[in-house]
Design an enzyme around this catalytic site. Structure first.
Site, PDB file in Angstrom:
ATOM      1  N   ARG A  26     148.004  10.659 -37.079  1.00  0.00           N
ATOM      2  CA  ARG A  26     147.673  11.916 -37.751  1.00  0.00           C
ATOM      3  C   ARG A  26     148.732  12.977 -37.530  1.00  0.00           C
ATOM      4  NH1 ARG A  26     142.340  12.092 -39.715  1.00  0.00           N
ATOM      5  NH2 ARG A  26     142.452  10.196 -40.946  1.00  0.00           N
ATOM      6  N   ARG A  39     148.415  21.592 -48.875  1.00  0.00           N
ATOM      7  CA  ARG A  39     147.007  21.266 -49.169  1.00  0.00           C
ATOM      8  C   ARG A  39     146.302  22.400 -49.899  1.00  0.00           C
ATOM      9  NH1 ARG A  39     143.182  19.462 -49.939  1.00  0.00           N
ATOM     10  NH2 ARG A  39     141.779  18.787 -48.301  1.00  0.00           N
ATOM     11  N   TYR A 152     132.926   1.679 -44.246  1.00  0.00           N
ATOM     12  CA  TYR A 152     132.887   2.807 -45.201  1.00  0.00           C
ATOM     13  C   TYR A 152     132.181   2.400 -46.490  1.00  0.00           C
ATOM     14  CZ  TYR A 152     135.709   5.996 -42.451  1.00  0.00           C
ATOM     15  OH  TYR A 152     136.141   6.848 -41.468  1.00  0.00           O
TER      16      TYR A 152
HETATM   17  O1  CP3 Z   1     148.650   9.587 -39.224  1.00  0.00           O
HETATM   18  C1  CP3 Z   1     148.870  10.120 -40.319  1.00  0.00           C
HETATM   19  O2  CP3 Z   1     148.805  11.341 -40.528  1.00  0.00           O
HETATM   20  C2  CP3 Z   1     149.263   9.260 -41.474  1.00  0.00           C
HETATM   21  C3  CP3 Z   1     148.394   9.345 -42.613  1.00  0.00           C
HETATM   22  C4  CP3 Z   1     146.969   8.914 -42.388  1.00  0.00           C
HETATM   23  C5  CP3 Z   1     145.875   9.614 -42.918  1.00  0.00           C
HETATM   24  N1  CP3 Z   1     144.751   8.867 -42.699  1.00  0.00           N
HETATM   25  C6  CP3 Z   1     145.956  10.908 -43.627  1.00  0.00           C
HETATM   26  C7  CP3 Z   1     144.752  11.738 -43.710  1.00  0.00           C
HETATM   27  C8  CP3 Z   1     146.470   7.786 -41.750  1.00  0.00           C
HETATM   28  C9  CP3 Z   1     147.209   6.739 -40.927  1.00  0.00           C
HETATM   29  C10 CP3 Z   1     145.065   7.756 -41.973  1.00  0.00           C
HETATM   30  C11 CP3 Z   1     144.193   6.657 -41.515  1.00  0.00           C
HETATM   31  C12 CP3 Z   1     142.746   6.799 -41.654  1.00  0.00           C
HETATM   32  N2  CP3 Z   1     142.017   7.380 -42.649  1.00  0.00           N
HETATM   33  C13 CP3 Z   1     141.826   6.229 -40.754  1.00  0.00           C
HETATM   34  C14 CP3 Z   1     142.190   5.408 -39.558  1.00  0.00           C
HETATM   35  C15 CP3 Z   1     142.658   6.287 -38.453  1.00  0.00           C
HETATM   36  C16 CP3 Z   1     141.572   7.019 -37.799  1.00  0.00           C
HETATM   37  O3  CP3 Z   1     141.616   8.261 -37.788  1.00  0.00           O
HETATM   38  O4  CP3 Z   1     140.700   6.343 -37.241  1.00  0.00           O
HETATM   39  C17 CP3 Z   1     140.533   6.541 -41.197  1.00  0.00           C
HETATM   40  C18 CP3 Z   1     139.223   6.176 -40.532  1.00  0.00           C
HETATM   41  C19 CP3 Z   1     140.669   7.264 -42.409  1.00  0.00           C
HETATM   42  C20 CP3 Z   1     139.588   7.785 -43.261  1.00  0.00           C
HETATM   43  C21 CP3 Z   1     139.674   9.245 -43.376  1.00  0.00           C
HETATM   44  N3  CP3 Z   1     140.589   9.930 -44.138  1.00  0.00           N
HETATM   45  C22 CP3 Z   1     138.859  10.191 -42.722  1.00  0.00           C
HETATM   46  C23 CP3 Z   1     137.750   9.854 -41.755  1.00  0.00           C
HETATM   47  C24 CP3 Z   1     139.290  11.455 -43.145  1.00  0.00           C
HETATM   48  C25 CP3 Z   1     138.658  12.788 -42.904  1.00  0.00           C
HETATM   49  C26 CP3 Z   1     138.821  13.270 -41.539  1.00  0.00           C
HETATM   50  C27 CP3 Z   1     138.230  14.650 -41.383  1.00  0.00           C
HETATM   51  O5  CP3 Z   1     138.337  15.110 -40.252  1.00  0.00           O
HETATM   52  O6  CP3 Z   1     137.687  15.232 -42.312  1.00  0.00           O
HETATM   53  C28 CP3 Z   1     140.397  11.282 -43.985  1.00  0.00           C
HETATM   54  C29 CP3 Z   1     141.222  12.362 -44.608  1.00  0.00           C
HETATM   55  C30 CP3 Z   1     142.649  12.416 -44.156  1.00  0.00           C
HETATM   56  N4  CP3 Z   1     143.490  11.333 -44.094  1.00  0.00           N
HETATM   57  C31 CP3 Z   1     143.393  13.585 -43.793  1.00  0.00           C
HETATM   58  C32 CP3 Z   1     144.722  13.167 -43.541  1.00  0.00           C
HETATM   59  C33 CP3 Z   1     145.898  14.027 -43.202  1.00  0.00           C
HETATM   60  C34 CP3 Z   1     142.861  15.008 -43.808  1.00  0.00           C
HETATM   61  C35 CP3 Z   1     142.758  15.377 -45.239  1.00  0.00           C
HETATM   62  C36 CP3 Z   1     142.779  16.824 -45.502  1.00  0.00           C
HETATM   63  O7  CP3 Z   1     143.876  17.391 -45.660  1.00  0.00           O
HETATM   64  O8  CP3 Z   1     141.706  17.415 -45.631  1.00  0.00           O
END
Ligand code: CP3
Length: 344
Positions: A26, A39, A152
């Site tokens: 992240r 964003r 999911y």
């Molecule tokens: O590490 C990185 O930043 C690379 C990009 C990346 C994202 N998601 C961007 C993202 C990676 C590697 C992921 C993986 C991901 N996505 C996982 C596995 C890693 C983990 O955290 O366990 C999972 C479970 C997801 C599913 C997902 N996507 C969730 C649960 C969320 C929401 C989280 C929240 O707190 O609301 C996302 C959204 C997401 N993916 C964001 C980012 C930067 C935030 C989006 C935003 O800008 O609002």
């Protein structure tokens, strides 16, 4: 220092390195002002689907933080959208699947997906990032592991207990295995596509698999994760990651991966000894430590480096993603501390 000699890639192969390489999950997260600025103008899925923007977000933390690898900006759930289940990232409450899988019939109704075509935008981003990086640091591609993707699809979003998933696994065994086989196929096609486009390593995120017992992991997950990893190009390092996996780690190793991700709930040294040093490890700082002051961050980083004692095959990372409240300066403190304290 480009290509195969990059410290991150050497560490994946358990070769000696001049300092412990570090990258952070992240790193493209909401804690940086430049990400928040983008964003404010674009929805999350739009960022993911526009290669110029996704490339920009991928590169943002590399210069600012001094990490030893870039992680592609994308999401593990992108592969689910083409199945026709409806994917939404609603502001504030995380991802949602609008038409979750609730029955064996729902599995049959999933649309067949040609990953190479529908996720072309991700491969384009990989190519753009590779060009822009110019060999400065390697690029890590990634995908969700079959279990975490299935959770999911079945839960329809985030879950604490994974009760629907666990009920489905047992009540609908054939449909479960067929769903997992489909997801495993998609995962390996997706990762091989990223590798073909230029990803130097890939991470398989099985973020929520720690909800399972070892026996359930063996029956319901291991064959599918193994199949997904087994179809990847063998010369590209694979990081196999999960959280809450203390009792599952030997089985995750059996499923495959050159590097096993460890979270902060395990002691890195004893766990690596138990797993065997024929595999590299990544971890394992608690991301909450980054909310403390710099002296504390340095102390915790030191504790991990001391425990590992310079053994080749350690990649420094957090045990999970960075919290959005994290001060950016603290992240830089961590990266610099790891480099400085591990320099050999
Ligand atoms: O590490 C990185 O930043 C690379 C990009 C990346 C994202 N998601 C961007 C993202 C990676 C590697 C992921 C993986 C991901 N996505 C996982 C596995 C890693 C983990 O955290 O366990 C999972 C479970 C997801 C599913 C997902 N996507 C969730 C649960 C969320 C929401 C989280 C929240 O707190 O609301 C996302 C959204 C997401 N993916 C964001 C980012 C930067 C935030 C989006 C935003 O800008 O609002």
């Amino acid at each position: 220092m480009t290509g195969r000699d990059a410290p991150f890639l050497r560490a994946c192969r358990r070769e000696p390195v001049p300092f412990t390489p570090v990258w952070l999950m992240r790193q493209a997260g909401r804690y940086t002002p430049e990400y928040r600025a983008l964003r404010a103008r674009h929805a999350f899925l739009e960022l993911c689907k526009t290669p110029d923007l996704a490339c920009e977000v991928t590169l943002q933390p590399v210069a600012r933080l001094g990490v030893d690898a870039a992680i592609l900006f994308a999401d593990i759930l992108l592969v689910l959208e083409p199945l026709g289940v409806g994917l939404e990232f609603a502001r504030g409450d995380g991802p949602r699947i609008l038409r979750p899988v609730q029955s064996a019939d729902d599995v049959l109704r999933l649309k067949p997906v040609a990953v190479e075509e529908v996720l072309r935008f991700v491969f384009e981003t990989v190519r753009e990032v590779r060009r822009a990086l110019g060999g400065r640091v390697p690029l890590i591609g990634f995908a969700g592991a079959p279990f975490t993707l299935a959770s999911y699809l079945i839960e329809g979003g985030a879950s604490r207990e994974f009760l629907r998933t666990k009920r489905f696994m047992r009540a609908e065994r054939p449909a479960w295995h067929s769903l997992m086989a489909t997801l495993a196929d998609m995962t390996s096609d997706y990762l091989n596509g990223q590798i073909a486009a230029g990803a130097d390593a890939v991470q398989l995120f099985d973020s929520w698999v720690g909800a399972l017992s070892p026996a359930d992991y063996r029956e319901f997950v291991l064959p599918h994760s193994r199949a997904a990893i087994g179809r990847l190009r063998p010369d590209v390092p694979v990081i196999h990651f999960g959280t809450g996996t203390a009792t599952l780690l030997p089985l995750m190793k059996e499923a495959g991966g050159h590097v096993i991700g460890l979270d902060w709930r395990v002691e890195i040294e004893a766990t690596w000894d138990r797993l065997g040093h024929d595999v590299a490890v990544q971890g394992n700082l608690d991301p909450a430590v980054l909310l403390s002051d710099p002296a504390e961050i340095r102390r915790e980083a030191r504790a991990i480096l001391d425990a590992v004692a310079g053994r080749p095959g350690h990649i420094f990372n957090l045990g999970h993603g960075i919290h959005q409240e994290t001060p950016v300066d603290h992240v830089r403190v961590l990266v610099d501390a790891v480099h400085e304290m591990s320099a050999r």
